[in-house]
Write a protein that holds these residues in place. Structure first.
Motif, PDB file in Angstrom:
ATOM      1  N   GLU A 119      -2.219 -12.132  10.194  1.00 18.71           N
ATOM      2  CA  GLU A 119      -3.208 -12.986   9.527  1.00 18.71           C
ATOM      3  C   GLU A 119      -2.609 -13.944   8.501  1.00 18.71           C
ATOM      4  OE1 GLU A 119      -6.580 -10.838   7.995  1.00 18.71           O
ATOM      5  OE2 GLU A 119      -7.194 -10.215   9.981  1.00 18.71           O
ATOM      6  N   GLU A 161       0.859  -1.189   0.000  1.00 20.79           N
ATOM      7  CA  GLU A 161       0.000   0.000   0.000  1.00 20.79           C
ATOM      8  C   GLU A 161       0.899   1.246   0.000  1.00 20.79           C
ATOM      9  OE1 GLU A 161      -3.753  -0.219   2.406  1.00 20.79           O
ATOM     10  OE2 GLU A 161      -2.746  -1.955   3.251  1.00 20.79           O
ATOM     11  N   LYS A 202     -18.209  -2.461  15.910  1.00 21.12           N
ATOM     12  CA  LYS A 202     -18.096  -1.000  15.994  1.00 21.12           C
ATOM     13  C   LYS A 202     -19.116  -0.381  15.038  1.00 21.12           C
ATOM     14  CE  LYS A 202     -13.973  -1.196  14.399  1.00 21.12           C
ATOM     15  NZ  LYS A 202     -14.086  -2.598  13.991  1.00 21.12           N
TER      16      LYS A 202
HETATM   17  C1  LIG Z   1     -12.938  -2.680   8.117  1.00 22.43           C
HETATM   18  C2  LIG Z   1     -12.231  -3.614   9.060  1.00 22.43           C
HETATM   19  C3  LIG Z   1     -12.585  -3.609  10.411  1.00 22.43           C
HETATM   20  C4  LIG Z   1     -11.913  -4.448  11.313  1.00 22.43           C
HETATM   21  N1  LIG Z   1     -12.276  -4.415  12.626  1.00 22.43           N
HETATM   22  C5  LIG Z   1     -11.568  -5.137  13.524  1.00 22.43           C
HETATM   23  C6  LIG Z   1     -11.849  -5.043  14.938  1.00 22.43           C
HETATM   24  O1  LIG Z   1     -12.752  -4.330  15.366  1.00 22.43           O
HETATM   25  N2  LIG Z   1     -11.080  -5.761  15.796  1.00 22.43           N
HETATM   26  C7  LIG Z   1     -10.042  -6.544  15.359  1.00 22.43           C
HETATM   27  O2  LIG Z   1      -9.346  -7.133  16.179  1.00 22.43           O
HETATM   28  N3  LIG Z   1      -9.781  -6.689  14.027  1.00 22.43           N
HETATM   29  C8  LIG Z   1     -10.506  -6.004  13.111  1.00 22.43           C
HETATM   30  N4  LIG Z   1     -10.224  -6.110  11.772  1.00 22.43           N
HETATM   31  C9  LIG Z   1      -9.176  -7.079  11.355  1.00 22.43           C
HETATM   32  C10 LIG Z   1      -7.781  -6.461  11.510  1.00 22.43           C
HETATM   33  O3  LIG Z   1      -7.703  -5.275  10.767  1.00 22.43           O
HETATM   34  C11 LIG Z   1      -6.735  -7.472  11.020  1.00 22.43           C
HETATM   35  O4  LIG Z   1      -6.784  -8.585  11.891  1.00 22.43           O
HETATM   36  C12 LIG Z   1      -5.319  -6.896  11.016  1.00 22.43           C
HETATM   37  O5  LIG Z   1      -5.229  -5.817  10.129  1.00 22.43           O
HETATM   38  C13 LIG Z   1      -4.300  -7.989  10.607  1.00 22.43           C
HETATM   39  O6  LIG Z   1      -3.029  -7.421  10.468  1.00 22.43           O
HETATM   40  P1  LIG Z   1      -1.988  -7.963   9.380  1.00 22.43           P
HETATM   41  O7  LIG Z   1      -0.807  -7.068   9.477  1.00 22.43           O
HETATM   42  O8  LIG Z   1      -1.821  -9.405   9.536  1.00 22.43           O
HETATM   43  O9  LIG Z   1      -2.689  -7.715   7.970  1.00 22.43           O
HETATM   44  P2  LIG Z   1      -2.967  -6.334   7.245  1.00 22.43           P
HETATM   45  O10 LIG Z   1      -3.309  -5.273   8.233  1.00 22.43           O
HETATM   46  O11 LIG Z   1      -3.936  -6.634   6.165  1.00 22.43           O
HETATM   47  O12 LIG Z   1      -1.568  -5.934   6.588  1.00 22.43           O
HETATM   48  C14 LIG Z   1      -0.947  -6.670   5.582  1.00 22.43           C
HETATM   49  C15 LIG Z   1      -0.198  -5.698   4.696  1.00 22.43           C
HETATM   50  O13 LIG Z   1       0.733  -6.423   3.897  1.00 22.43           O
HETATM   51  C16 LIG Z   1       0.757  -5.850   2.604  1.00 22.43           C
HETATM   52  N5  LIG Z   1       1.281  -6.841   1.663  1.00 22.43           N
HETATM   53  C17 LIG Z   1       0.717  -8.011   1.279  1.00 22.43           C
HETATM   54  N6  LIG Z   1       1.515  -8.649   0.386  1.00 22.43           N
HETATM   55  C18 LIG Z   1       2.598  -7.865   0.214  1.00 22.43           C
HETATM   56  C19 LIG Z   1       3.767  -7.974  -0.588  1.00 22.43           C
HETATM   57  N7  LIG Z   1       3.976  -9.035  -1.372  1.00 22.43           N
HETATM   58  N8  LIG Z   1       4.677  -6.975  -0.549  1.00 22.43           N
HETATM   59  C20 LIG Z   1       4.485  -5.882   0.253  1.00 22.43           C
HETATM   60  N9  LIG Z   1       3.392  -5.731   1.028  1.00 22.43           N
HETATM   61  C21 LIG Z   1       2.463  -6.709   1.012  1.00 22.43           C
HETATM   62  C22 LIG Z   1      -0.697  -5.484   2.359  1.00 22.43           C
HETATM   63  O14 LIG Z   1      -0.790  -4.517   1.322  1.00 22.43           O
HETATM   64  C23 LIG Z   1      -1.096  -4.941   3.726  1.00 22.43           C
HETATM   65  O15 LIG Z   1      -0.858  -3.558   3.827  1.00 22.43           O
HETATM   66  C24 LIG Z   1     -10.888  -5.312  10.852  1.00 22.43           C
HETATM   67  C25 LIG Z   1     -10.558  -5.334   9.488  1.00 22.43           C
HETATM   68  C26 LIG Z   1     -11.220  -4.498   8.593  1.00 22.43           C
HETATM   69  C27 LIG Z   1     -10.858  -4.520   7.141  1.00 22.43           C
END
Ligand SMILES: Cc1cc2nc3c(=O)[nH]c(=O)nc-3n(C[C@H](O)[C@H](O)[C@H](O)COP(=O)(O)OP(=O)(O)OC[C@H]3O[C@@H](n4cnc5c(N)ncnc54)[C@H](O)[C@@H]3O)c2cc1C
Length: 490
Positions: A288, A40, A333
């Motif tokens: 995740e 992103e 939320k």
């Molecule tokens: C609208 C919404 C509401 C939510 N509400 C809640 C809540 O109330 N409570 C809660 O606990 N959780 C909530 N969640 C879930 C929470 O946001 C996720 O559990 C959390 O973001 C997981 O973090 P992450 O870093 O594993 O993944 P992400 O936050 O998705 O980050 C992964 C990042 O890796 C990047 N990426 C992927 N592949 C590559 C690559 N090859 N090269 C470079 N970059 C890459 C992606 O672009 C992304 O920016 C919500 C999610 C959404 C969408």
């Protein structure tokens, strides 16, 4: 020693887990070279708060997690808007979309998930205009833009995300219908009775719900969405006209890089208690995109806990740190809908070995349930009125023995348990901020150190900076501590 051995740490993914890991690492280790790739384009932001952004309650520029100057001042090489396209495990390098090849000593995968797009007519060649998933800030911006000219919206998926999106769109004046495949809403977190009460609450807010709704495809004209096609039980189809479709059909861990690199992948990258790939000790995975003891978490609290554990291990400051699993507590939320759910909620009165305490007032949108086994809380739902949520969270989280009076679990003041809700009774070990795992004791210590406002406590502990639902609890504890101080001084 190969160049890779001195190459430092490369993080792939700069979302909630990746950005927190980098921050936690720098808090412990200022020297190790760190490069973080984020597909992103913008600086990392609090994805959880996108629902509030969509609802118009929070401004997009208020959800950033990192100051613009932070990377430079902390010696972190941040490649924003750059995607890693290949991992070469033999050479210990990552290849990126900007043509660079970067060596690593340790590779941290934090690639998160991507929204699942069901393979159906109207969606096979990409999303038509007017159809959107809801995962990123860019998605949120597009939905907001589309909502400006739309009158009707259909949300496909009645899980947490779908309901938050529906509430946000309804708040913007759209006529909203939620289509859900299962027999009741949020079936992973709620039992059928709670799902029914939730549907009634949504109806009272003006949001329609269709259950057991099998979406057969999208109707389009001139490249834009005009309707959603539903398959009917007896054959045939029904079309629901709409200008906007939000696909909230679940997520899939983003594991394509890992899979191509030959790492063991189940539903996500398989890791041990040190978040280490079971295939390659120089690769770790958090958030995740990781699968730990058969569990793939979809909430931020486990991701942030994993980030802290891994930072302690890689910095060498906490060599014994381990991630041993996390409890999942969900809070919705959405303005006008109070909902908290945790653990095993599906047990009923006929199930042996469990005790179920329940209260329903569907007309007022209230449903409360506590599931107890061996004198301990194993699951709970609070819908419509959540004032004992903090107490239940503590009891569930710590598997603490319950008081004999069960009513207090559901109604504040009705028995021993809910008294723990008051700052006075709450034990120091009680977790106040679930997302960041901050206890009352830590908040008290901050206050003793001079932090007098919720913002000051947030700066020191991060309490209330996740989903934000504990903000009033933090303020309550601070007010109580202030009061104690005044009384003590009088
Ligand atoms: C609208 C919404 C509401 C939510 N509400 C809640 C809540 O109330 N409570 C809660 O606990 N959780 C909530 N969640 C879930 C929470 O946001 C996720 O559990 C959390 O973001 C997981 O973090 P992450 O870093 O594993 O993944 P992400 O936050 O998705 O980050 C992964 C990042 O890796 C990047 N990426 C992927 N592949 C590559 C690559 N090859 N090269 C470079 N970059 C890459 C992606 O672009 C992304 O920016 C919500 C999610 C959404 C969408």
């Amino acid at each position: 020693m190969s160049p890779a051995d001195t190459a430092g740490i490369v993080v792939v993914g700069n979302g909630m887990a990746g950005s927190r890991f980098v921050d936690e690492l720098r808090a412990r280790d200022a020297a190790t070279p760190v490069t973080v790739f984020g597909a992103e384009a913008q600086r990392p932001y609090n994805r959880i708060l996108l629902s509030n952004v969509l609802a118009g309650m929070t401004r997009p520029d208020h959800i950033s997690l990192v100051d613009a100057a932070w990377y430079a001042s902390h010696g972190v090489d941040a490649r924003l808007g750059v995607e890693v396209t290949r991992i070469d495990r033999e050479a210990r390098t990552v290849h990126a979309s900007d043509g660079t090849v970067t060596p690593y000593g340790t590779l941290v995968l934090a690639t998160g998930s991507t929204a699942f797009i069901p393979p159906m007519p109207g969606l096979r060649d990409g999303l038509p205009r007017g159809a959107q998933v809801f995962r990123t800030l860019e998605d949120c911006r597009r939905i907001s833009e589309l909502a400006e000219s739309a009158r009707r919206a259909v949300v496909v998926g009645g899980g947490l995300l779908g309901i938050e999106a529906a509430r946000g769109l309804m708040g913007r004046g759209l006529e909203v219908t939620v289509l859900h495949l299962a027999g009741h809403l949020m079936e992973r977190q709620l039992d059928p009775a709670a799902g029914k009460v939730l549907a009634r609450t949504l109806a009272a807010l003006g949001i329609g719900t269709r259950l057991q709704a099998e979406v057969a495809g999208l109707r389009t004209a001139g490249g834009a969405v005009t309707g959603v096609e539903l398959g009917l039980p007896g054959g045939g189809t029904e079309v629901i006209d709409t200008d906007l479709v939000i696909l909230a059909c679940g997520v899939r861990p983003e594991v394509s890089l890992a899979r191509k690199a030959g790492l063991a992948v189940g539903r996500a990258v398989v890791v041990d208690d040190e978040l280490r790939s079971v295939t390659d000790p120089s690769v770790r995975a958090i958030g995740e995109c990781s699968e730990h003891r058969d569990e793939v978490y979809g909430l931020v609290a486990p991701a942030w806990e994993q980030a802290a554990v891994l930072a302690g291990l890689l910095a060498g400051t906490e060599p014994a740190a381990r991630f041993t699993g996390a409890r999942q507590i969900t809070r919705l939320k959405a303005a006008g809908i109070e909902l908290a759910s945790m653990g095993e909620t599906h047990f009923g009165d006929d199930d042996e070995d469990v005790e179920v305490v329940r209260f329903t007032d569907a007309a007022r949108g209230t449903y409360k349930k506590a599931v107890i086994r061996d004198g301990r809380l194993i699951g709970a739902i609070l819908l419509g009125e959540t004032s004992t949520a903090g107490t239940l969270t503590q009891l569930y989280d710590r598997a603490a023995p319950l008081p004999a009076e069960r009513l207090g679990l559901l109604f504040p003041g009705a028995g021993g348990a809910a008294e723990a809700e008051s700052p006075l009774r709450m034990p120091d070990a009680a977790t106040v901020c679930q997302c960041n795992n901050v206890s009352k004791g830590r908040i008290r210590a901050c206050w003793q150190g001079g932090a007098r406002t919720a913002d000051a406590v947030a700066r020191e502990t991060r309490a209330s900076t996740g989903c934000g639902s504990c903000r009033s609890a933090v303020e309550g504890i601070l007010a109580w501590l202030d009061e104690q101080d005044t009384v003590g001084a009088a």
